[in-house]
Each structure stands twice: as C-alpha cells, then as structure tokens.
Design an enzyme around this catalytic site. Structure first.
Site, PDB file in Angstrom:
ATOM      1  N   ILE A 156      -3.062   6.104  -9.225  1.00  0.00           N
ATOM      2  CA  ILE A 156      -3.372   7.044  -8.150  1.00  0.00           C
ATOM      3  C   ILE A 156      -2.058   7.465  -7.490  1.00  0.00           C
ATOM      4  CG2 ILE A 156      -4.671   7.395  -5.997  1.00  0.00           C
ATOM      5  CD1 ILE A 156      -6.519   6.753  -8.383  1.00  0.00           C
ATOM      6  N   ALA A 172      -3.446 -11.334 -11.311  1.00  0.00           N
ATOM      7  CA  ALA A 172      -4.154 -12.549 -10.885  1.00  0.00           C
ATOM      8  C   ALA A 172      -4.814 -12.343  -9.526  1.00  0.00           C
ATOM      9  CB  ALA A 172      -3.182 -13.720 -10.812  1.00  0.00           C
ATOM     10  N   ALA A 173      -4.090 -11.708  -8.606  1.00  0.00           N
ATOM     11  CA  ALA A 173      -4.634 -11.486  -7.263  1.00  0.00           C
ATOM     12  C   ALA A 173      -5.861 -10.580  -7.322  1.00  0.00           C
ATOM     13  CB  ALA A 173      -3.563 -10.864  -6.364  1.00  0.00           C
ATOM     14  N   LYS A 174      -5.757  -9.486  -8.068  1.00  0.00           N
ATOM     15  CA  LYS A 174      -6.876  -8.532  -8.119  1.00  0.00           C
ATOM     16  C   LYS A 174      -8.050  -9.098  -8.915  1.00  0.00           C
ATOM     17  CE  LYS A 174      -4.912  -5.073  -5.807  1.00  0.00           C
ATOM     18  NZ  LYS A 174      -5.345  -4.737  -4.445  1.00  0.00           N
ATOM     19  N   GLY A 184      -4.642  -1.479   5.710  1.00  0.00           N
ATOM     20  CA  GLY A 184      -3.725  -0.589   4.998  1.00  0.00           C
ATOM     21  C   GLY A 184      -4.171   0.864   5.069  1.00  0.00           C
ATOM     22  N   ASN A 242      -8.248  -2.958   1.776  1.00  0.00           N
ATOM     23  CA  ASN A 242      -7.455  -2.025   0.969  1.00  0.00           C
ATOM     24  C   ASN A 242      -5.963  -2.354   0.954  1.00  0.00           C
ATOM     25  OD1 ASN A 242      -6.748   0.829  -0.156  1.00  0.00           O
ATOM     26  ND2 ASN A 242      -5.688   0.755   1.822  1.00  0.00           N
ATOM     27  N   TYR A 267       0.111  -9.677  -9.572  1.00  0.00           N
ATOM     28  CA  TYR A 267      -0.825  -8.639  -9.089  1.00  0.00           C
ATOM     29  C   TYR A 267      -2.156  -8.708  -9.857  1.00  0.00           C
ATOM     30  CZ  TYR A 267      -2.024  -3.785  -7.662  1.00  0.00           C
ATOM     31  OH  TYR A 267      -2.618  -2.644  -7.156  1.00  0.00           O
TER      32      TYR A 267
HETATM   33  P1  NDP Z   1       0.513   2.338  -0.421  1.00  0.00           P
HETATM   34  O1  NDP Z   1       1.716   1.555  -0.818  1.00  0.00           O
HETATM   35  O2  NDP Z   1       0.576   3.817  -0.428  1.00  0.00           O
HETATM   36  O3  NDP Z   1       0.019   1.865   1.027  1.00  0.00           O
HETATM   37  C1  NDP Z   1      -0.137   0.493   1.266  1.00  0.00           C
HETATM   38  C2  NDP Z   1      -0.880   0.294   2.569  1.00  0.00           C
HETATM   39  O4  NDP Z   1      -1.088  -1.108   2.752  1.00  0.00           O
HETATM   40  C3  NDP Z   1      -0.088   0.766   3.770  1.00  0.00           C
HETATM   41  O5  NDP Z   1      -0.999   1.229   4.737  1.00  0.00           O
HETATM   42  C4  NDP Z   1       0.598  -0.520   4.254  1.00  0.00           C
HETATM   43  O6  NDP Z   1       0.931  -0.522   5.650  1.00  0.00           O
HETATM   44  C5  NDP Z   1      -0.510  -1.511   3.984  1.00  0.00           C
HETATM   45  N1  NDP Z   1      -0.031  -2.882   3.867  1.00  0.00           N
HETATM   46  C6  NDP Z   1       0.777  -3.418   2.919  1.00  0.00           C
HETATM   47  N2  NDP Z   1       0.997  -4.722   3.174  1.00  0.00           N
HETATM   48  C7  NDP Z   1       0.325  -4.999   4.320  1.00  0.00           C
HETATM   49  C8  NDP Z   1       0.179  -6.166   5.102  1.00  0.00           C
HETATM   50  N3  NDP Z   1       0.769  -7.314   4.762  1.00  0.00           N
HETATM   51  N4  NDP Z   1      -0.586  -6.089   6.224  1.00  0.00           N
HETATM   52  C9  NDP Z   1      -1.197  -4.941   6.588  1.00  0.00           C
HETATM   53  N5  NDP Z   1      -1.096  -3.805   5.867  1.00  0.00           N
HETATM   54  C10 NDP Z   1      -0.337  -3.837   4.761  1.00  0.00           C
HETATM   55  O7  NDP Z   1      -0.639   1.785  -1.368  1.00  0.00           O
HETATM   56  P2  NDP Z   1      -1.878   2.540  -2.076  1.00  0.00           P
HETATM   57  O8  NDP Z   1      -2.558   3.430  -1.120  1.00  0.00           O
HETATM   58  O9  NDP Z   1      -1.415   3.062  -3.363  1.00  0.00           O
HETATM   59  O10 NDP Z   1      -2.805   1.272  -2.414  1.00  0.00           O
HETATM   60  C11 NDP Z   1      -3.919   0.899  -1.643  1.00  0.00           C
HETATM   61  C12 NDP Z   1      -4.683  -0.179  -2.406  1.00  0.00           C
HETATM   62  O11 NDP Z   1      -5.061   0.315  -3.688  1.00  0.00           O
HETATM   63  C13 NDP Z   1      -3.850  -1.447  -2.665  1.00  0.00           C
HETATM   64  O12 NDP Z   1      -4.667  -2.576  -2.545  1.00  0.00           O
HETATM   65  C14 NDP Z   1      -3.413  -1.285  -4.111  1.00  0.00           C
HETATM   66  O13 NDP Z   1      -3.156  -2.518  -4.725  1.00  0.00           O
HETATM   67  C15 NDP Z   1      -4.612  -0.577  -4.698  1.00  0.00           C
HETATM   68  N6  NDP Z   1      -4.335   0.163  -5.921  1.00  0.00           N
HETATM   69  C16 NDP Z   1      -3.487   1.254  -5.923  1.00  0.00           C
HETATM   70  C17 NDP Z   1      -3.247   1.936  -7.088  1.00  0.00           C
HETATM   71  C18 NDP Z   1      -2.370   3.135  -7.151  1.00  0.00           C
HETATM   72  O14 NDP Z   1      -2.160   3.646  -8.261  1.00  0.00           O
HETATM   73  N7  NDP Z   1      -1.837   3.647  -6.067  1.00  0.00           N
HETATM   74  C19 NDP Z   1      -3.870   1.514  -8.362  1.00  0.00           C
HETATM   75  C20 NDP Z   1      -4.741   0.375  -8.235  1.00  0.00           C
HETATM   76  C21 NDP Z   1      -4.948  -0.254  -7.058  1.00  0.00           C
HETATM   77  P3  NDP Z   1       2.351   0.102   6.192  1.00  0.00           P
HETATM   78  O15 NDP Z   1       2.175   1.597   6.112  1.00  0.00           O
HETATM   79  O16 NDP Z   1       2.477  -0.409   7.576  1.00  0.00           O
HETATM   80  O17 NDP Z   1       3.401  -0.397   5.251  1.00  0.00           O
END
Ligand code: NDP
Length: 243
Positions: A187, A156-158, A9, A89, A154
């Site tokens: 964020i 449960a997963a985290k 990601g 991520n 979400y």
């Molecule tokens: P975004 O939605 O901005 O970006 C998500 C990223 O994950 C993208 O690069 C997307 O790829 C990729 N992705 C999603 N599903 C898949 C998949 N099945 N296979 C490969 N890549 C995938 O998310 P954030 O940057 O906000 O979040 C990043 C991490 O931080 C996540 O794990 C989220 O749960 C966690 N998080 C975020 C928070 C927040 O407030 N933003 C708070 C707490 C945790 P593509 O661009 O191709 O879609």
C-alpha cells in the site's frame, strides 16, 4: 454520549484513511499516534473538514505503562462515552536477514505490532463486553499470512496477531463483539516509500500498489452493524498477490 472509534497510528497512511471513513460513518475519532503531531493535526483537519469530530491521544503503543496511563485515563474520564470500534493499526517494520538481525530489531517489531494489541485491546474490551457491542479490527500484513524473507520479525508479529484475532473472536462472539484482521499487500504510504513500485508491481496481478483507501473501506465495513456475523476472519487487500 458519543460513540468513539480508536485508531492507533491514525496520524498517517492507512490509519488516516481509516479515521476519515469511520468519521463519515458517524463515529467520533480518537486518534492515537506516537510522535508526529504535525501529521496527526493534518488528519484531524481532514476529519473536521468532513464534518467529523477528532481528538488526538498520543501514546506509544509499544510502552505498556504509556498505554495504560494515557488510554486508561481517557476511558476513566469518559464514563458516558463508548469506545465501540478499535482499529489496531500502528505498526513498524525493521527489515533484516535473520542472521544479521540484532535483538533490538526483533524486540521493537514484536512489541509494537503484537504486544500493543494485548495492552490496548485489554483496556477497551471490558466495556465492549458490558455494552454487548464492539468491533476490533487488527491491521496485519501479507507478511503474516505467507511469511516474507527479510522480515522474520514482522512476519512473526503479524502472524501472531492473526492467531490472536482468531482466538479472541471465539472468546467474545456471543457478547456481540467481533474481531477480524485485514491483511494489506503493498500500500502506498511512508512505510513503502523506499520500495521500487514499478519493479514490484510486475508480481502483483493488479499491477499496482494499493491506496490507503482500499484498506479503509473494508475496515469501515467490518466496523459496521451489518458485519456482525463476520468474525475471526482475515481479509486480504493485496491486488491478487497471494503466495
Ligand atoms: P506508516 O508508516 O505510514 O504510519 C505508521 C503509523 O503508526 C503512524 O501513525 C505512526 O505514528 C504510528 N506508530 C508507529 N509506531 C507507533 C507506536 N509505537 N505508538 C503509536 N503509534 C505508532 O504505516 P502504514 O500506514 O503503511 O501502516 C499501517 C499499518 O498497516 C501497520 O500496522 C503496517 O504494518 C500495516 N501494513 C502496511 C502495509 C503497507 O504496504 N503500507 C502493508 C501491510 C501492512 P507517528 O506518525 O507518530 O510516527
């Protein structure tokens, strides 16, 4: 021989900021994403502009076959290179009250956020153990630490990922491999775009959402040689927002 960091990601949001920080620390970046090639190319450019090296490796972390064929093949054709850093991520959320949550929303969130950890990490771990060096950093969430209403899937997963972090950390510590989790609060990324920042900031002691860089800096530290005695930890990055 190059030392690589794989960021799942990495095309947008927090993942992009992590790619840049790890590139600045001297790692070649292996950038995974699912489908948004346009944004992945933007991240690649950002890393290249900073003097780094970045390769795109699209695959769906929620698809075991895809993970094994694409990442498995990359590892096979790079016997001279080492994947020293893995940042799990990639994540999605599909919020709903549990009463109304269809099976598909439970399954997608569990598979993407938790099963993916097992599939991706298993492929990368073997070489880390042989090399007696590795850094695995799992991006979890405040939801996994405290549980959030409307996010049973979400949370449960985290929370599951936090448990896996602590367990694996103890399995591999003596081999020089550390496993830690970073738990962001709110964020500013696409994931939180539709949230009302002004209203929600009232309950955050720092009175604002965090920036992707706030998360990337601690990931960069946990990835460093200096963090070798820190393992099995969950580091909160949430502006003081606890339970
Ligand atoms: P975004 O939605 O901005 O970006 C998500 C990223 O994950 C993208 O690069 C997307 O790829 C990729 N992705 C999603 N599903 C898949 C998949 N099945 N296979 C490969 N890549 C995938 O998310 P954030 O940057 O906000 O979040 C990043 C991490 O931080 C996540 O794990 C989220 O749960 C966690 N998080 C975020 C928070 C927040 O407030 N933003 C708070 C707490 C945790 P593509 O661009 O191709 O879609």
């Amino acid at each position: 021989m190059a030392k690589y960091a794989l960021i799942t990601g990495g095309s947008r949001g927090i993942g992009r900021a992590i790619c840049l920080q790890l590139a600045r620390s001297g790692y070649a970046i292996l950038l995974n994403y699912r489908s948004n090639e346009e944004q992945a190319l933007v991240t690649k450019q950002v890393v290249t502009d900073a003097g780094g090296h970045c390769e795109l490796l699209p695959f769906d972390v929620a698809n075991k076959t895809d993970v094994q064929s694409v990442l498995g093949e990359w590892i096979e054709v790079h016997p001279e290179d080492s994947l020293d850093i893995l940042v799990n991520n990639a994540g999605v959320r599909k919020d709903n009250l549990m009463m109304f949550m269809p099976d598909e929303e439970w399954d997608e969130v569990l598979t993407t956020n938790l099963d993916s950890f097992f599939w991706v990490t298993k492929l990368v771990l073997g070489n880390m153990l042989v090399n007696r060096f590795g850094r695995i950093i799992n991006i979890v969430s405040l939801s996994g630490v405290k549980g959030m209403p409307g996010q049973t899937n979400y949370s449960a997963a985290k929370a599951g990922l936090i448990g896996a972090t602590k367990a694996l950390a103890q399995e591999v510590a003596r081999k020089g491999v550390t496993v830690n989790a970073v738990a962001p609060g709110f964020i500013k990324t696409d994931m939180t775009e539709e949230l009302d920042e002004k209203a929600l900031s009232v309950m955050i002691p720092a009175r604002r959402f965090g920036q992707p860089e706030d998360v990337a800096h601690i990931v960069n530290f946990l990835a460093s040689a200096e963090a070798g005695y820190i393992t099995g930890e969950v580091i909160n990055v949430n502006g003081g927002l606890y339970t």
